[in-house]
Design a protein around this motif. Sequence first.
Motif, short mmCIF file in Angstrom:
data_model
loop_
_atom_site.label_atom_id
_atom_site.label_comp_id
_atom_site.label_asym_id
_atom_site.label_seq_id
_atom_site.Cartn_x
_atom_site.Cartn_y
_atom_site.Cartn_z
N CYS A 62 34.79 2.09 73.49
CA CYS A 62 35.81 2.05 74.68
C CYS A 62 35.47 3.14 75.58
O CYS A 62 35.79 3.07 76.90
N ARG A 63 35.09 4.21 75.22
CA ARG A 63 34.82 5.41 76.00
C ARG A 63 34.13 5.18 77.16
O ARG A 63 34.46 5.57 78.42
N PRO A 64 32.84 4.54 77.34
CA PRO A 64 32.03 4.30 78.61
C PRO A 64 32.53 3.47 79.41
O PRO A 64 32.54 3.57 80.66
N GLU A 65 33.02 2.25 78.62
CA GLU A 65 33.73 1.23 79.87
C GLU A 65 34.50 0.32 79.27
O GLU A 65 34.48 0.39 78.06
N THR A 66 35.29 -0.39 80.02
CA THR A 66 36.23 -1.29 79.46
C THR A 66 35.25 -2.44 78.76
O THR A 66 34.23 -3.01 79.17
N GLN A 67 35.87 -3.01 77.52
CA GLN A 67 35.08 -3.97 76.64
C GLN A 67 36.29 -4.97 76.66
O GLN A 67 37.32 -4.96 76.22
N SER A 68 35.45 -6.23 75.93
CA SER A 68 36.53 -7.24 75.65
C SER A 68 36.64 -7.20 74.07
O SER A 68 35.76 -6.38 73.42
N VAL A 69 37.53 -7.88 73.36
CA VAL A 69 37.85 -7.90 72.14
C VAL A 69 36.56 -8.34 71.36
O VAL A 69 36.09 -7.86 70.41
N ALA A 70 35.81 -9.38 71.84
CA ALA A 70 34.78 -9.92 71.42
C ALA A 70 33.63 -9.03 71.32
O ALA A 70 32.90 -8.65 70.40
N GLU A 71 33.52 -8.02 72.48
CA GLU A 71 32.38 -7.29 72.58
C GLU A 71 32.64 -6.00 71.44
O GLU A 71 31.75 -5.41 70.97
N THR A 88 40.72 -0.94 77.43
CA THR A 88 40.39 0.25 78.16
C THR A 88 40.98 1.34 77.47
O THR A 88 42.21 1.46 77.09
N LEU A 89 40.23 2.62 77.30
CA LEU A 89 40.70 3.60 76.71
C LEU A 89 41.44 4.46 77.81
O LEU A 89 41.09 4.40 78.66
N ASP A 90 42.68 4.78 77.23
CA ASP A 90 43.56 5.72 77.97
C ASP A 90 42.90 7.00 78.13
O ASP A 90 43.00 7.80 77.33
N ALA A 91 42.70 7.47 79.26
CA ALA A 91 42.21 8.83 79.71
C ALA A 91 42.99 9.94 79.27
O ALA A 91 42.97 11.09 78.71
N SER A 92 44.67 9.67 79.47
CA SER A 92 45.44 10.42 79.22
C SER A 92 45.68 10.61 77.69
O SER A 92 46.56 11.43 77.29
N ALA A 93 45.38 9.80 76.96
CA ALA A 93 45.52 9.84 75.15
C ALA A 93 44.77 10.88 74.74
O ALA A 93 43.68 11.21 75.25
N PRO A 94 45.38 11.41 73.71
CA PRO A 94 44.82 12.40 72.72
C PRO A 94 43.46 11.94 72.31
O PRO A 94 43.44 10.81 72.01
N ASP A 95 42.63 13.13 72.11
CA ASP A 95 41.41 12.73 71.21
C ASP A 95 41.70 12.29 70.06
O ASP A 95 42.66 12.25 69.43
N ALA A 96 40.61 11.43 69.38
CA ALA A 96 40.68 10.87 68.09
C ALA A 96 41.15 11.95 67.09
O ALA A 96 40.70 13.35 67.18
N ASP A 97 41.97 11.74 66.32
CA ASP A 97 42.47 12.84 65.23
C ASP A 97 42.11 12.22 63.77
O ASP A 97 41.66 11.46 63.70
N ASP A 98 42.89 13.20 62.96
CA ASP A 98 42.54 12.97 61.44
C ASP A 98 43.28 11.66 60.98
O ASP A 98 43.00 11.23 59.80
#
Length: 133
Positions: free
Chosen positions: A72-81, A49-59
């Motif tokens: 991961c942004r729209p929904e939780t994903q399994s490692v296989a997905e 799951t993407l941590d909502a409090s995490a900073p946006d992607a950086d360089d």
Amino acid sequence: MTDDRDPREQDSQWYDNEAGPLVRPYAMTGGRTRSGPTGVAFDLIALVTLDASAPDADDTLGPEHRTLIELCRPETQSVAELAAGADLPVGVVRVLLGDLLESGRVTVSRPVPPAQLPDERILREVIEGLRAL
């Protein structure tokens, strides 16, 4: 008759011109084969799951890291997905997820092990009891 092609091209018959540039998995992971955090196993069914409090992607993140974040942004994903969605080998995805976990951008959870699930007999009795109401 002489061959005017570069000698390296002659030996590279495995390369497909239509496939485009090829990046080896070890180049994406910096030669690492294990995920960073000790004690964290990225099973195929582990949920990321993407941590909502995490900073946006950086360089500092590579393009593969950013791809996993976007998946991961729209929904939780399994490692296989995630591996299928990013079109990357599972081993590479595990290493990249280890980087994202260490930086606090994702969280990982595991499904409930079958041994901890309620017995099927008990569930059937509950269903029958509800139907009797």
